[in-house]
Design a protein around this motif. Structure first.
Motif, PDB file in Angstrom:
ATOM      1  N   SER A   7      71.091  79.541  12.534  1.00 43.27           N
ATOM      2  CA  SER A   7      72.184  78.841  13.205  1.00 43.27           C
ATOM      3  C   SER A   7      71.697  78.225  14.503  1.00 43.27           C
ATOM      4  CB  SER A   7      73.348  79.795  13.490  1.00 43.27           C
ATOM      5  OG  SER A   7      72.929  80.836  14.357  1.00 43.27           O
ATOM      6  N   ARG A   9      73.436  76.397  18.240  1.00 46.17           N
ATOM      7  CA  ARG A   9      74.591  76.026  19.063  1.00 46.17           C
ATOM      8  C   ARG A   9      74.086  75.086  20.150  1.00 46.17           C
ATOM      9  NH1 ARG A   9      79.782  77.798  20.794  1.00 46.17           N
ATOM     10  NH2 ARG A   9      80.071  77.411  23.018  1.00 46.17           N
ATOM     11  N   TRP A  10      74.742  73.944  20.288  1.00 42.11           N
ATOM     12  CA  TRP A  10      74.387  72.946  21.293  1.00 42.11           C
ATOM     13  C   TRP A  10      75.591  72.730  22.189  1.00 42.11           C
ATOM     14  CZ3 TRP A  10      69.899  70.969  22.712  1.00 42.11           C
ATOM     15  CH2 TRP A  10      69.893  69.892  23.587  1.00 42.11           C
ATOM     16  N   GLN A  11      75.337  72.650  23.489  1.00 44.84           N
ATOM     17  CA  GLN A  11      76.408  72.392  24.449  1.00 44.84           C
ATOM     18  C   GLN A  11      75.995  71.225  25.333  1.00 44.84           C
ATOM     19  OE1 GLN A  11      76.267  76.580  25.824  1.00 44.84           O
ATOM     20  NE2 GLN A  11      78.499  76.513  25.557  1.00 44.84           N
ATOM     21  N   GLY A  19      70.810  74.334  24.143  1.00 44.68           N
ATOM     22  CA  GLY A  19      71.294  75.099  23.013  1.00 44.68           C
ATOM     23  C   GLY A  19      70.444  76.320  22.737  1.00 44.68           C
ATOM     24  N   THR A  20      70.865  77.030  21.693  1.00 44.73           N
ATOM     25  CA  THR A  20      70.110  78.187  21.207  1.00 44.73           C
ATOM     26  C   THR A  20      69.959  78.056  19.692  1.00 44.73           C
ATOM     27  OG1 THR A  20      72.128  79.500  21.011  1.00 44.73           O
ATOM     28  CG2 THR A  20      70.848  79.768  23.028  1.00 44.73           C
ATOM     29  N   GLU A  29      64.938  84.038  18.105  1.00 43.94           N
ATOM     30  CA  GLU A  29      66.000  83.383  18.843  1.00 43.94           C
ATOM     31  C   GLU A  29      65.369  82.668  20.020  1.00 43.94           C
ATOM     32  OE1 GLU A  29      70.208  84.403  21.076  1.00 43.94           O
ATOM     33  OE2 GLU A  29      69.422  85.789  19.597  1.00 43.94           O
TER      34      GLU A  29
END
Length: 143
Positions: A7, A9-11, A19-20, A29
């Motif tokens: 997965s 996640r982008w901000q 992101g991560t 990770e």
């Protein structure tokens, strides 16, 4: 066979955001950003993860072929250099350079290279990537 997941996640926007990236079971990770992907910033990026997947897959496939040939390796160490280039179609992974060194008792250089090439052609990640990217291989037998 199990289905593998990962997965991200982008901000934020493309150049200022961050992101991560995480593998499904949390084995890997990492943080990523525009700078870690397109410049020399800290963190990881999708291309490094592709390189890690390719190096890991190739090393396992090569080890299997070596053992089937009667030359069980002591070690196989592979690095993958993933080239992300701007093309007419946009940013594209154009080339992956595999560099592997194997410590394999009881095998000659010619057989080692032949099996390395077979692993490059047939590991699942090579088969996935080879239609779109050139894959090269430098294989060396270590003493």
């Amino acid at each position: 066979m199990p289905i593998r997941t990962a997965s991200a996640r982008w901000q934020g926007n493309l150049t200022e955001g961050s992101g991560t990236i995480r593998t499904g079971k949390g084995g890997l990770e990492g943080n990523y950003s525009f700078k870690s992907r397109f410049e020399e910033g800290e963190g990881t990026n999708p291309e490094e993860l592709i390189g890690a997947a390719h190096a890991g897959c190739f090393s396992m496939a090569f080890s299997k072929l070596l053992a089937e040939a009667g030359a069980t390796p002591t070690s196989v160490e592979t690095t993958a250099k993933v080239h992300l280039d701007k093309t007419d179609a946009g940013m594209t992974v154009t080339r992956i350079e595999l560099d592997t060194v194997g410590q394999v008792p009881g095998i000659d250089e010619a057989e080692f290279r032949k099996l390395a090439d077979a692993a490059k052609q047939n590991c699942p990640i090579s088969r996935l990537l080879s239609p779109g990217a050139e894959i090269t291989l430098d294989a060396r037998l270590s003493s």
